[in-house]
Motif scaffolding. Structure first.
Motif, PDB file in Angstrom:
ATOM      1  N   GLY A  47      26.845  15.031  41.426  1.00 41.06           N
ATOM      2  CA  GLY A  47      25.995  15.423  40.314  1.00 41.06           C
ATOM      3  C   GLY A  47      24.891  14.419  40.054  1.00 41.06           C
ATOM      4  O   GLY A  47      24.937  13.291  40.541  1.00 41.06           O
TER       5      GLY A  47
ATOM      6  N   THR B 239      27.157  14.253  33.895  1.00 46.05           N
ATOM      7  CA  THR B 239      28.000  14.890  34.908  1.00 46.05           C
ATOM      8  C   THR B 239      29.334  14.163  35.059  1.00 46.05           C
ATOM      9  O   THR B 239      30.389  14.710  34.741  1.00 46.05           O
TER      10      THR B 239
ATOM     11  N   HIS C 174      21.738  19.394  34.104  1.00 46.81           N
ATOM     12  CA  HIS C 174      22.483  18.273  34.669  1.00 46.81           C
ATOM     13  C   HIS C 174      23.891  18.664  35.118  1.00 46.81           C
ATOM     14  O   HIS C 174      24.635  17.813  35.605  1.00 46.81           O
ATOM     15  N   GLY C 175      24.251  19.906  34.906  1.00 44.98           N
ATOM     16  CA  GLY C 175      25.568  20.363  35.340  1.00 44.98           C
ATOM     17  C   GLY C 175      26.696  19.975  34.408  1.00 44.98           C
ATOM     18  O   GLY C 175      27.870  19.994  34.805  1.00 44.98           O
TER      19      GLY C 175
ATOM     20  N   ARG D  68      29.317  22.796  34.017  1.00 39.77           N
ATOM     21  CA  ARG D  68      30.196  22.927  35.184  1.00 39.77           C
ATOM     22  C   ARG D  68      31.125  21.713  35.326  1.00 39.77           C
ATOM     23  O   ARG D  68      32.272  21.844  35.773  1.00 39.77           O
TER      24      ARG D  68
ATOM     25  N   ARG E  53      33.778  20.215  44.761  1.00 34.24           N
ATOM     26  CA  ARG E  53      33.815  21.583  44.222  1.00 34.24           C
ATOM     27  C   ARG E  53      33.210  21.695  42.833  1.00 34.24           C
ATOM     28  O   ARG E  53      33.123  22.802  42.289  1.00 34.24           O
TER      29      ARG E  53
ATOM     30  N   PRO F  98      30.156  21.741  41.546  1.00 34.39           N
ATOM     31  CA  PRO F  98      29.112  22.749  41.318  1.00 34.39           C
ATOM     32  C   PRO F  98      29.624  24.185  41.303  1.00 34.39           C
ATOM     33  O   PRO F  98      28.971  25.075  40.756  1.00 34.39           O
ATOM     34  N   GLU F  99      30.790  24.418  41.910  1.00 33.30           N
ATOM     35  CA  GLU F  99      31.352  25.772  41.978  1.00 33.30           C
ATOM     36  C   GLU F  99      32.527  25.947  41.016  1.00 33.30           C
ATOM     37  O   GLU F  99      33.362  26.826  41.194  1.00 33.30           O
ATOM     38  N   SER F 100      32.575  25.117  39.964  1.00 33.06           N
ATOM     39  CA  SER F 100      33.743  25.138  39.077  1.00 33.06           C
ATOM     40  C   SER F 100      33.903  26.454  38.324  1.00 33.06           C
ATOM     41  O   SER F 100      35.025  26.861  38.031  1.00 33.06           O
TER      42      SER F 100
END
Length: 221
Positions: free
Chosen positions: A13, A19, A55-56, A59, A74, A76-78
């Protein structure tokens, strides 16, 4: 100064505050709950709300609740991982009076139906501070071995816990006491120099007047 204080944490991140810190907040909330999270209401305050999506942060918090750590690829795909694991969640902006700009409020429910409310802030460099548990003001980072004991606000319970730790050769580094009101529920936040065994935690949990005991191992994330 530690080299990691300069370079920051190993993470996935763009921001250690928005993040990595957010992952730690979610992960620590899961640890405090003591079981997998099935439902989560997440409130983002201040800059978390303003820039968190870019900033994510959103997630990252969900990733932590799923048990991921800051270096998990993983993250970003949480959201998709949460759906796969059957964890329901909602995220919205909120206003928390007097709170640090990077603050999140999490209300979670676990597999057994147990619930927990956590307010925590990201301080930079991946460090966090827990400021409220179930509405009771606390102050802990989880960087050292930390025992969080919920008890009734009556005489003898603090001395019972500290005596038990002393008898097991656990040295208390800091001890902070909080309560919601006189005679209500109270919280002890105890940082120690040594790790505390599972047997010791179970012994304290079985003491009269103790409602709940949670343990955060030092630097566990």
């Amino acid at each position: 100064m530690n080299i990691f204080d300069i370079l920051g944490p190993i993470m996935v991140g763009p921001s250690s505050s928005h993040t990595a810190g957010a992952v730690r907040i979610g992960y620590t909330t899961r640890v405090l709950l003591g079981e997998p999270v099935r439902e989560a209401e997440i409130g983002l305050h201040g800059s978390f709300a303003a820039t968190g999506q870019g900033h994510g942060t959103d997630r990252a918090l969900v990733a932590g609740l799923l048990g991921m750590k800051p270096d998990d690829m993983r993250i970003p795909e949480s959201f998709a991982e949460a759906q796969k694991q059957g964890m329901k969640f909602c995220i919205q902006a909120t206003q928390i009076s007097g709170a640090h700009p990077n603050t999140a409020y999490l209300k979670v429910k676990g597999d057994s139906g147990k619930t927990l409310e956590v307010q925590a802030s990201s301080l930079g460099g991946g460090r966090i501070n827990i400021s409220k548990l179930d509405g009771i003001t606390v102050d802990c980072t989880g960087e050292n071995p930390t025992l969080i004991v919920r008890n009734y606000d009556q005489p003898g319970y603090v001395s019972g816990v500290t005596t038990a730790l002393a008898q097991n050769f656990v040295n208390i580094a800091t001890l902070k006491l909080y309560r919601e009101k006189r005679g209500g529920q109270a919280v002890m936040v105890i940082e120690s120099d040594q790790e505390i065994s599972r047997e010791m935690i179970d012994q304290i949990a079985a003491m009269p007047g103790i409602i709940k005991v949670t343990y955060l191992r030092g630097e566990q994330i």
